[in-house]
Design a protein around this motif. Sequence first.
Motif, PDB file in Angstrom:
ATOM      1  N   ASP A 103      47.480  29.211  42.144  1.00 16.22           N
ATOM      2  CA  ASP A 103      46.139  28.729  42.495  1.00 16.22           C
ATOM      3  C   ASP A 103      45.112  29.864  42.452  1.00 16.22           C
ATOM      4  N   ASP A 104      45.494  31.052  42.900  1.00 13.00           N
ATOM      5  CA  ASP A 104      44.569  32.210  42.804  1.00 13.00           C
ATOM      6  C   ASP A 104      44.177  32.431  41.345  1.00 13.00           C
ATOM      7  N   PHE A 105      45.200  32.423  40.498  1.00 14.90           N
ATOM      8  CA  PHE A 105      44.972  32.656  39.063  1.00 14.90           C
ATOM      9  C   PHE A 105      44.131  31.535  38.441  1.00 14.90           C
ATOM     10  N   ARG A 137      42.144  29.336  39.852  1.00 17.83           N
ATOM     11  CA  ARG A 137      40.786  29.256  40.408  1.00 17.83           C
ATOM     12  C   ARG A 137      39.891  30.291  39.737  1.00 17.83           C
ATOM     13  N   ARG A 138      40.408  31.502  39.618  1.00 15.70           N
ATOM     14  CA  ARG A 138      39.649  32.594  38.999  1.00 15.70           C
ATOM     15  C   ARG A 138      39.366  32.282  37.531  1.00 15.70           C
ATOM     16  N   ARG A 139      40.375  31.785  36.845  1.00 14.80           N
ATOM     17  CA  ARG A 139      40.231  31.461  35.425  1.00 14.80           C
ATOM     18  C   ARG A 139      39.201  30.338  35.229  1.00 14.80           C
ATOM     19  N   ARG A 193      36.740  29.552  37.218  1.00 12.77           N
ATOM     20  CA  ARG A 193      35.399  30.072  37.520  1.00 12.77           C
ATOM     21  C   ARG A 193      34.856  30.851  36.325  1.00 12.77           C
ATOM     22  N   GLU A 194      35.694  31.733  35.769  1.00 17.32           N
ATOM     23  CA  GLU A 194      35.269  32.561  34.625  1.00 17.32           C
ATOM     24  C   GLU A 194      34.876  31.721  33.415  1.00 17.32           C
ATOM     25  N   ARG A 195      35.563  30.565  33.257  1.00 17.41           N
ATOM     26  CA  ARG A 195      35.320  29.740  32.065  1.00 17.41           C
ATOM     27  C   ARG A 195      34.392  28.558  32.335  1.00 17.41           C
ATOM     28  N   PHE A 197      38.683  23.496  38.423  1.00 16.17           N
ATOM     29  CA  PHE A 197      39.916  24.075  38.953  1.00 16.17           C
ATOM     30  C   PHE A 197      40.911  22.946  39.234  1.00 16.17           C
ATOM     31  N   GLY A 255      43.989  45.193  35.339  1.00 18.86           N
ATOM     32  CA  GLY A 255      43.285  43.963  35.685  1.00 18.86           C
ATOM     33  C   GLY A 255      43.600  42.793  34.767  1.00 18.86           C
ATOM     34  N   ASP A 293      45.616  39.746  33.156  1.00 23.85           N
ATOM     35  CA  ASP A 293      46.653  38.828  33.602  1.00 23.85           C
ATOM     36  C   ASP A 293      47.834  38.879  32.643  1.00 23.85           C
TER      37      ASP A 293
END
Length: 258
Positions: free
Chosen positions: A44-46, A48-50, A52-54, A58, A99, A101
């Motif tokens: 979920d951390d991964f 969510r971040r992905r 947001r970036e794209r 989520f 940094g 992934d």
Amino acid sequence: MAAPTEPRGTALNEASPDAVVLDTDGVITDTARVHASAWKRVFDDFLRRRARERGEEFRPFDTGADYLLHVDGRPRADGVRAFLASRGIALPEQVSRPGQDSVAALADAKDAAFRAALDRDGVVAFPSTVALVRRLRKDGIGVAAVSASRNCARVLAAAGVDALFDVRVDGMDAARLDLAGKPAPDLFLEAARRLGTPPGRTAVVEDSLAGVEAGRRGGFALVVGVDRNGRAAALAERGADVVVPDLGELGWPPWRTR
Ligand SMILES: O=P(O)(O)OC[C@H]1O[C@@H](O)[C@H](O)[C@@H](O)[C@@H]1O
């Protein structure tokens, strides 16, 4: 709770197995859900971040379907690859710049989360499984603990049940001996080999879809599915001869349902 299903009829219906090979997480110890929540935290951390970036939506990791279909019973890195593939995501195996992934970074993060949960909460063995194993041993039937996990020895020791098993085959052995992960039958076959019994005289007890498939593919005499989450039909479809909600529901001899 799922009702026990009848055995489909195996060579063992009228005779005792010479050995029983049990999966660890979810069958011997109550740690399948600990793995599942460690996976959820990391994925979920991964995700969510992905997202947001794209600028995408989520969609969280589901500890039901996603865990059971892609991660449960598989070696750590295989679980990462299988789940990412189900979302159409490809990552490099190793980090090549800080940094970034990678499969290895997600696998390492999950292991740290899993170990932290073990240290914080301890490990409990299912009393019905412990009772069954003691009964098998009393009857001279060999018992093995098998796991895709590299943390298997730590988990069994933390639950205080490591001395109950004649043999242990785990993720450390798989790496050392280059054994393929479930749904390949290699771990179970290695356990049967070490117990000195042919698969045709050995029963497998599993709670994961990949694990029952491994038992079936290995030609084991009986595959018992343990269904703690309402997926008896899926376990039977993948190769379980009998499915019970808990090993306390297995009659004696252990392949008969009550
Ligand atoms: O990461 P570990 O401890 O080596 O475990 C690997 C796998 O072991 C299996 O037993 C679990 O069902 C999986 O959830 C887990 O990912």
